[in-house]
Write a protein that holds these residues in place. Sequence first.
Motif, PDB file in Angstrom:
ATOM      1  N   TYR A 239       2.187  -7.355  14.092  1.00  0.00           N
ATOM      2  CA  TYR A 239       2.923  -8.304  14.955  1.00  0.00           C
ATOM      3  C   TYR A 239       2.452  -8.155  16.287  1.00  0.00           C
ATOM      4  CZ  TYR A 239       6.692  -8.605  11.433  1.00  0.00           C
ATOM      5  OH  TYR A 239       7.374  -8.846  10.345  1.00  0.00           O
ATOM      6  N   PRO A 240       2.927  -9.063  17.096  1.00  0.00           N
ATOM      7  CA  PRO A 240       2.248  -9.181  18.349  1.00  0.00           C
ATOM      8  C   PRO A 240       2.502  -7.616  19.170  1.00  0.00           C
ATOM      9  CG  PRO A 240       3.275 -11.134  18.112  1.00  0.00           C
ATOM     10  CD  PRO A 240       3.632 -10.198  16.907  1.00  0.00           C
ATOM     11  N   TRP A 241       3.696  -6.897  18.891  1.00  0.00           N
ATOM     12  CA  TRP A 241       3.905  -5.638  19.591  1.00  0.00           C
ATOM     13  C   TRP A 241       3.338  -4.520  18.938  1.00  0.00           C
ATOM     14  CZ3 TRP A 241       6.008  -3.270  15.517  1.00  0.00           C
ATOM     15  CH2 TRP A 241       6.623  -4.225  14.593  1.00  0.00           C
ATOM     16  N   GLY A 242       2.821  -4.628  17.522  1.00  0.00           N
ATOM     17  CA  GLY A 242       2.057  -3.506  16.928  1.00  0.00           C
ATOM     18  C   GLY A 242       2.046  -3.716  15.503  1.00  0.00           C
ATOM     19  N   LEU A 243       2.307  -2.434  14.812  1.00  0.00           N
ATOM     20  CA  LEU A 243       2.345  -2.545  13.108  1.00  0.00           C
ATOM     21  C   LEU A 243       3.642  -2.194  12.635  1.00  0.00           C
ATOM     22  CD1 LEU A 243      -1.200  -0.711  12.975  1.00  0.00           C
ATOM     23  CD2 LEU A 243      -0.564  -3.105  12.829  1.00  0.00           C
ATOM     24  N   ALA A 244       3.613  -2.601  11.504  1.00  0.00           N
ATOM     25  CA  ALA A 244       4.906  -2.410  10.475  1.00  0.00           C
ATOM     26  C   ALA A 244       4.239  -1.763   9.237  1.00  0.00           C
ATOM     27  CB  ALA A 244       5.767  -3.498  10.147  1.00  0.00           C
ATOM     28  N   THR A 245       4.778  -0.689   8.748  1.00  0.00           N
ATOM     29  CA  THR A 245       4.238   0.019   7.617  1.00  0.00           C
ATOM     30  C   THR A 245       5.296  -0.101   6.395  1.00  0.00           C
ATOM     31  OG1 THR A 245       2.855   1.368   9.023  1.00  0.00           O
ATOM     32  CG2 THR A 245       3.358   2.037   6.377  1.00  0.00           C
ATOM     33  N   LEU A 246       4.898  -0.715   5.306  1.00  0.00           N
ATOM     34  CA  LEU A 246       5.992  -0.898   4.223  1.00  0.00           C
ATOM     35  C   LEU A 246       5.316  -0.079   2.989  1.00  0.00           C
ATOM     36  CD1 LEU A 246       6.255  -3.363   6.373  1.00  0.00           C
ATOM     37  CD2 LEU A 246       6.441  -4.609   4.063  1.00  0.00           C
ATOM     38  N   THR A 247       6.107   0.903   2.346  1.00  0.00           N
ATOM     39  CA  THR A 247       5.471   1.637   1.290  1.00  0.00           C
ATOM     40  C   THR A 247       6.646   1.428   0.188  1.00  0.00           C
ATOM     41  OG1 THR A 247       4.704   3.207   2.729  1.00  0.00           O
ATOM     42  CG2 THR A 247       4.973   3.973   0.393  1.00  0.00           C
ATOM     43  N   ALA A 248       6.169   1.357  -0.950  1.00  0.00           N
ATOM     44  CA  ALA A 248       7.022   1.284  -2.085  1.00  0.00           C
ATOM     45  C   ALA A 248       6.306   2.064  -3.289  1.00  0.00           C
ATOM     46  CB  ALA A 248       7.075  -0.346  -2.589  1.00  0.00           C
ATOM     47  N   SER A 249       7.210   2.570  -4.339  1.00  0.00           N
ATOM     48  CA  SER A 249       6.553   3.291  -5.343  1.00  0.00           C
ATOM     49  C   SER A 249       7.643   3.583  -6.404  1.00  0.00           C
ATOM     50  CB  SER A 249       6.265   4.802  -4.684  1.00  0.00           C
ATOM     51  OG  SER A 249       5.676   5.584  -5.952  1.00  0.00           O
ATOM     52  N   ILE A 250       7.139   3.428  -7.721  1.00  0.00           N
ATOM     53  CA  ILE A 250       7.937   3.751  -8.816  1.00  0.00           C
ATOM     54  C   ILE A 250       7.552   4.997  -9.403  1.00  0.00           C
ATOM     55  CG2 ILE A 250       8.418   1.242  -9.725  1.00  0.00           C
ATOM     56  CD1 ILE A 250       6.245   1.493 -11.497  1.00  0.00           C
ATOM     57  N   GLY A 251       6.327   5.621  -8.895  1.00  0.00           N
ATOM     58  CA  GLY A 251       5.857   7.026  -9.397  1.00  0.00           C
ATOM     59  C   GLY A 251       6.398   8.084  -8.548  1.00  0.00           C
ATOM     60  N   VAL A 252       6.774   8.139  -7.644  1.00  0.00           N
ATOM     61  CA  VAL A 252       7.353   9.489  -6.909  1.00  0.00           C
ATOM     62  C   VAL A 252       8.699   8.947  -5.901  1.00  0.00           C
ATOM     63  CG1 VAL A 252       5.886   8.799  -4.665  1.00  0.00           C
ATOM     64  CG2 VAL A 252       6.813  11.002  -5.416  1.00  0.00           C
ATOM     65  N   ARG A 253       9.447   9.662  -5.811  1.00  0.00           N
ATOM     66  CA  ARG A 253      10.770   9.664  -4.959  1.00  0.00           C
ATOM     67  C   ARG A 253      10.375   9.861  -3.510  1.00  0.00           C
ATOM     68  NH1 ARG A 253      15.807   9.181  -5.635  1.00  0.00           N
ATOM     69  NH2 ARG A 253      15.908   9.486  -7.737  1.00  0.00           N
ATOM     70  N   LEU A 254      10.443   8.727  -2.720  1.00  0.00           N
ATOM     71  CA  LEU A 254      10.083   8.703  -1.243  1.00  0.00           C
ATOM     72  C   LEU A 254      11.268   9.105  -0.549  1.00  0.00           C
ATOM     73  CD1 LEU A 254       7.951   5.339  -1.132  1.00  0.00           C
ATOM     74  CD2 LEU A 254       6.981   7.549  -1.402  1.00  0.00           C
ATOM     75  N   ASP A 255      11.041   9.245   0.706  1.00  0.00           N
ATOM     76  CA  ASP A 255      12.068   9.401   1.715  1.00  0.00           C
ATOM     77  C   ASP A 255      12.613   8.308   2.363  1.00  0.00           C
ATOM     78  OD1 ASP A 255      13.671  10.467   3.522  1.00  0.00           O
ATOM     79  OD2 ASP A 255      12.145  10.805   5.212  1.00  0.00           O
ATOM     80  N   GLU A 256      13.519   7.567   1.334  1.00  0.00           N
ATOM     81  CA  GLU A 256      13.868   6.305   1.429  1.00  0.00           C
ATOM     82  C   GLU A 256      14.456   6.114   2.744  1.00  0.00           C
ATOM     83  OE1 GLU A 256      14.193   4.399  -2.895  1.00  0.00           O
ATOM     84  OE2 GLU A 256      16.121   5.233  -2.049  1.00  0.00           O
TER      85      GLU A 256
END
Length: 241
Positions: free
Chosen positions: A141-158
Amino acid sequence: HYPLSMLCLDYGVPVLCEKAMFMNSVEAGTVFSRAKEQNVFVMEAMWSRFLPSIVEMKRQLDAGAIGQVKHFDIAIGWAAYSGPGSRFYLKELGGGAAYDLFVYCYELAEFFLGVPEKIEHVAVQWAPTGVDETEVVTLRYPWGLATLTASIGVRLDERTVIMGNKGQLRMLRPHFGSDFVVRHPDGTEDYWKDDKTENGFIYEAEEVMRCVKAGLLESPTVPHDLTIRCARVFDLINAAH
């Protein structure tokens, strides 16, 4: 979902189709073009965009609650059943994290932040069955970055965390969360909770009825172009194999 969506359009039936609506951008473009030809309403069922908590969090973001956005992070993941017959791990059944969970990550990112300038980076961990088990996608984005993480292999800190120069907006379980926190630089917090919603699906159903009665072919909240852009990210994820 593609053949059933096309079948509905052949008979002039308005479509509200569960996410992820399509497996690739070709399917998406074909269905939406057909919908316009047939003059029939179509919408992907991205219920999260209608939830009161999400709408209020967006309102506060736009009102300047945390100032200028500097970074965005969203993660959704859980350890799906991977044994024999698991739809999550079968490619022919549309398995993988992208169609089940990443779709939320991307379409919520756009809801809060708008359309990114570009897809900066795509990294994928593949399961032995050939489906994407985990992916990390970075949007520019013009202001910086966006990080998107998805997984069916491990429980993430949603969570979804929107970081600005004057604070943070934080929501747990962002695809169905009912509350969020505004954190201020002085350490104080404001808490918002939706304690009225009993069935979150009613909002998208009401939107479909409103749009059909108004003679619209798409919803301004979940427009065709959004679904197409998300499907193009699916293309990039699948091309990384």
